[in-house]
Design a protein around this motif. Structure first.
Motif, PDB file in Angstrom:
ATOM      1  N   GLU A  80      -0.183   2.913  10.472  1.00  0.00           N
ATOM      2  CA  GLU A  80      -0.570   3.156  11.859  1.00  0.00           C
ATOM      3  C   GLU A  80      -2.002   2.696  12.112  1.00  0.00           C
ATOM      4  O   GLU A  80      -2.291   2.052  13.129  1.00  0.00           O
ATOM      5  N   ALA A  81      -2.903   2.994  11.170  1.00  0.00           N
ATOM      6  CA  ALA A  81      -4.311   2.643  11.355  1.00  0.00           C
ATOM      7  C   ALA A  81      -4.526   1.134  11.344  1.00  0.00           C
ATOM      8  O   ALA A  81      -5.321   0.603  12.128  1.00  0.00           O
ATOM      9  N   LEU A  82      -3.821   0.437  10.448  1.00  0.00           N
ATOM     10  CA  LEU A  82      -4.083  -0.987  10.254  1.00  0.00           C
ATOM     11  C   LEU A  82      -3.318  -1.896  11.220  1.00  0.00           C
ATOM     12  O   LEU A  82      -3.585  -3.094  11.272  1.00  0.00           O
ATOM     13  N   GLU A 131       2.237  -3.827   1.339  1.00  0.00           N
ATOM     14  CA  GLU A 131       3.198  -3.816   2.442  1.00  0.00           C
ATOM     15  C   GLU A 131       2.515  -3.567   3.774  1.00  0.00           C
ATOM     16  O   GLU A 131       2.767  -4.278   4.759  1.00  0.00           O
ATOM     17  N   TYR A 132       1.629  -2.549   3.854  1.00  0.00           N
ATOM     18  CA  TYR A 132       1.039  -2.283   5.164  1.00  0.00           C
ATOM     19  C   TYR A 132      -0.072  -3.251   5.514  1.00  0.00           C
ATOM     20  O   TYR A 132      -0.366  -3.477   6.685  1.00  0.00           O
ATOM     21  N   LEU A 133      -0.671  -3.912   4.527  1.00  0.00           N
ATOM     22  CA  LEU A 133      -1.597  -4.998   4.846  1.00  0.00           C
ATOM     23  C   LEU A 133      -0.833  -6.175   5.448  1.00  0.00           C
ATOM     24  O   LEU A 133      -1.323  -6.834   6.377  1.00  0.00           O
ATOM     25  N   ALA A 134       0.359  -6.448   4.916  1.00  0.00           N
ATOM     26  CA  ALA A 134       1.188  -7.517   5.473  1.00  0.00           C
ATOM     27  C   ALA A 134       1.562  -7.204   6.924  1.00  0.00           C
ATOM     28  O   ALA A 134       1.578  -8.098   7.783  1.00  0.00           O
ATOM     29  N   ILE A 142      -5.374  -7.850  10.459  1.00  0.00           N
ATOM     30  CA  ILE A 142      -5.816  -8.089   9.090  1.00  0.00           C
ATOM     31  C   ILE A 142      -5.812  -9.593   8.824  1.00  0.00           C
ATOM     32  O   ILE A 142      -4.857 -10.288   9.177  1.00  0.00           O
ATOM     33  N   ARG A 143      -6.856 -10.076   8.194  1.00  0.00           N
ATOM     34  CA  ARG A 143      -6.910 -11.494   7.828  1.00  0.00           C
ATOM     35  C   ARG A 143      -5.983 -11.763   6.640  1.00  0.00           C
ATOM     36  O   ARG A 143      -5.845 -10.920   5.753  1.00  0.00           O
TER      37      ARG A 143
END
Length: 223
Positions: A80-82, A131-134, A142-143
């Protein structure tokens, strides 16, 4: 007289008891470590030790269920945050930080205890982070990374390492106040971490370019 038929177990009651035991275990493992007994956890949850074993089979089974619950909770909050673009999501999470004190205590005690289960929990957290960075990349927050797996492992190690340092210096013993630990984390570490993640640290690419050159054509090792 015939015996009174036994009432079939209520599924909702069953799930509620299981959740109550799991939550008590997460809290008590976090406070006292993983040497606490099944009986102590049962007392904490207000149930019999037999009911704990009925739901989880063993203390190891209970810990595995706690691992999965903690991972899922962290994964949902981080995702949720990212992936959110609005400030309100992050502000709300910051306001609710202390509600996650039991989860933090559980993870820190697991890392403190070491061993295969701690290693497995960390590896699973790294997988979740990848997974959540993706998902953050897909949302445009996110870069991209040259090596998503390595980035996720570094971020997990770096983030947990910083909190573990606070835990070691300002807690570490039984009944550590994890709410206070989270308050200290917010005061001391949130600003610098967000600055680095958002604005970066280095003003030029010298070291990165040198490293990329090195890994593409590493010098022969001296014999």
């Amino acid at each position: 007289m015939g015996s009174t038929p036994r009432r079939a177990p209520d599924r909702d009651e069953d799930l509620t008891a299981r959740a109550r035991i799991r939550d008590a275990a997460v809290e008590y493992f976090g406070q006292r470590g993983f040497d606490v007994t099944v009986r102590a956890i049962a007392d904490r949850a207000g149930v019999s030790p037999g009911l704990v074993l009925h739901h989880f089979g063993s203390k190891a089974g209970l810990r595995e269920a706690c691992d999965e619950y903690v991972r899922q909770a962290i994964r949902e909050v981080k995702t949720e945050a990212l992936t959110a673009h609005e400030q309100q999501t992050f502000l709300q999470q910051m306001a609710e930080t202390e509600e996650y004190s039991d989860l933090l205590g559980y993870v820190l005690r697991s890392l403190q205890s070491g061993g295969p289960m701690a290693a497995a929990l960390f590896d699973h957290m790294v997988e979740d982070m990848e997974e959540y960075l993706a998902k953050g990349e897909e949302a445009g927050t996110i870069r991209p990374s040259r090596d998503p797996k390595a980035r996720a492992r570094w971020l997990a190690a770096n983030g947990m390492g910083a909190v573990t340092m606070l835990f070691t210096l300002h807690g570490g013993g039984p009944d550590t106040d994890f709410r206070e630990l989270l308050r200290r984390w917010k005061r001391e570490l949130v600003l610098p971490s967000l600055e680095i993640y958002t604005e970066g640290l280095l003003t030029e690419r010298t070291m990165l370019d040198a490293y990329l050159l090195y890994v593409s054509d590493p010098p022969e090792e001296s014999r």
